[in-house]
Scaffold this active site. Sequence first.
Site, mmCIF file in Angstrom:
data_model
loop_
_atom_site.group_PDB
_atom_site.id
_atom_site.type_symbol
_atom_site.label_atom_id
_atom_site.label_comp_id
_atom_site.label_asym_id
_atom_site.label_seq_id
_atom_site.Cartn_x
_atom_site.Cartn_y
_atom_site.Cartn_z
ATOM 1 N N CYS A 1 66.977 57.294 87.379
ATOM 2 C CA CYS A 1 67.414 55.849 86.841
ATOM 3 C C CYS A 1 67.675 56.030 85.429
ATOM 4 C CB CYS A 1 65.992 55.049 86.975
ATOM 5 S SG CYS A 1 65.516 54.778 88.650
ATOM 6 N N HIS B 1 65.574 48.820 82.096
ATOM 7 C CA HIS B 1 65.677 49.338 83.187
ATOM 8 C C HIS B 1 65.121 48.349 84.333
ATOM 9 C CE1 HIS B 1 66.154 51.509 87.004
ATOM 10 N NE2 HIS B 1 64.778 52.086 87.265
ATOM 11 N N ASN C 1 66.238 47.381 92.198
ATOM 12 C CA ASN C 1 66.537 48.731 91.444
ATOM 13 C C ASN C 1 67.623 49.339 91.747
ATOM 14 O OD1 ASN C 1 66.107 51.056 89.951
ATOM 15 N ND2 ASN C 1 64.103 51.681 90.264
#
Length: 333
Positions: free
Chosen positions: A118, A260, A290
């Site tokens: 990520c 994020h 996500n």
Amino acid sequence: MKKKSHYQAEIAGTGIYLPEKILTNADLEKTLDTSDEWIRTRTGIQERRIAQKDESSSTLGAHAAKNTLNAAGMTPDELDMIIVCTSTPDVLYPSTACFVQKNLGASKAAAYDISAVCSGFVFGLSIAEQYIKSGRYENVMVIGAEVNSRIMDWTDRKTCILFGDGAGAVIVKRVEKEEPIGILSSHIYSDGNHSDMLIVPGGIGREPVNREAVDNKMYCLKMAGQSTFKMAVKRMTEVSRECLEFNGLSTEDVDVVIPHQANRRIIETVSEKLNMSIDKFFINIHKYGNTSAASIPIALHEARESGRLESGALSLLTVLGAGITWGAAAIRW
Ligand code: ACO
């Protein structure tokens, strides 16, 4: 030639690409012991995109790259480097970036992948910043592209509800301007002591593909949700403060935080810890879930499109990912 320190790393363009197929929480209710209510209240997610069979990180990434080139008014042959940030590459090798390069026809560009899950996009941005500010290159494309749907255990309600597919990209361009512009600084970190917190344990070196590994779904993401949640809050808060202090800025100077998009509650807790209004945080997790390395460039693009990142605005990017890895970057538009 001017002194190297005069070179700045401006963002010349942004672009995204999302697969058309939408998987809603209601769709997941049909196959999993879960509910729209649980997913929305615990994560903020309402739906996510899922790549079609013939789509992959390189095809999503190439679409996002073309949109970015159009936005910047540039052609592929102007790119010196293509960095693809992905944890779901097309194949083990060659790199996904080489497929993107071929697709674009960006013959001059050195193309390679980086793996920071990520955090990948902020790590990639940091690499681009160094190449640009050193004067070595003029135009570096950084792409975050993921097909997380391919590494999900679709029977594990603790993980599969969280993730989605997509791609976003930016072009980092060398400019010479007096006032500070573009990437002011980037700050990246790793701590391999927590490598088991989020891991895809099988399917390659440590555990090659075999019947047992497939039966045990070792090629799927395994996550310790609560520890990751706590670590994300701690590290994203810490590195955000560090990034601002490094530039002599305060939270009040920030116009938009691009966090994020892992869990809306993580974002809310970071906003509380930083003592910043949640209104300053750009949130699109409800639409995409996500998307790992694609999450920040997608949010960055949408924040720009929504008019929140006009010339002079300050954005702060902040992330935590598997590794664990974490980072932040400040961008003046
Ligand atoms: N639907 C219904 N119930 C569920 C679901 C679901 N989808 N998932 C879990 N539950 C249940 C659990 O089984 C548990 O039930 P129990 O109490 O009977 O055992 C209960 O809900 C609570 O489970 P928790 O795991 O404690 O739920 P939590 O509030 O911690 O939320 C979540 C879980 C959403 C995963 C959260 O921990 C989280 O977001 N963690 C961070 C994830 C993250 O940030 N990842 C980022 C990095 S990703 C990367 O780098 C690839």
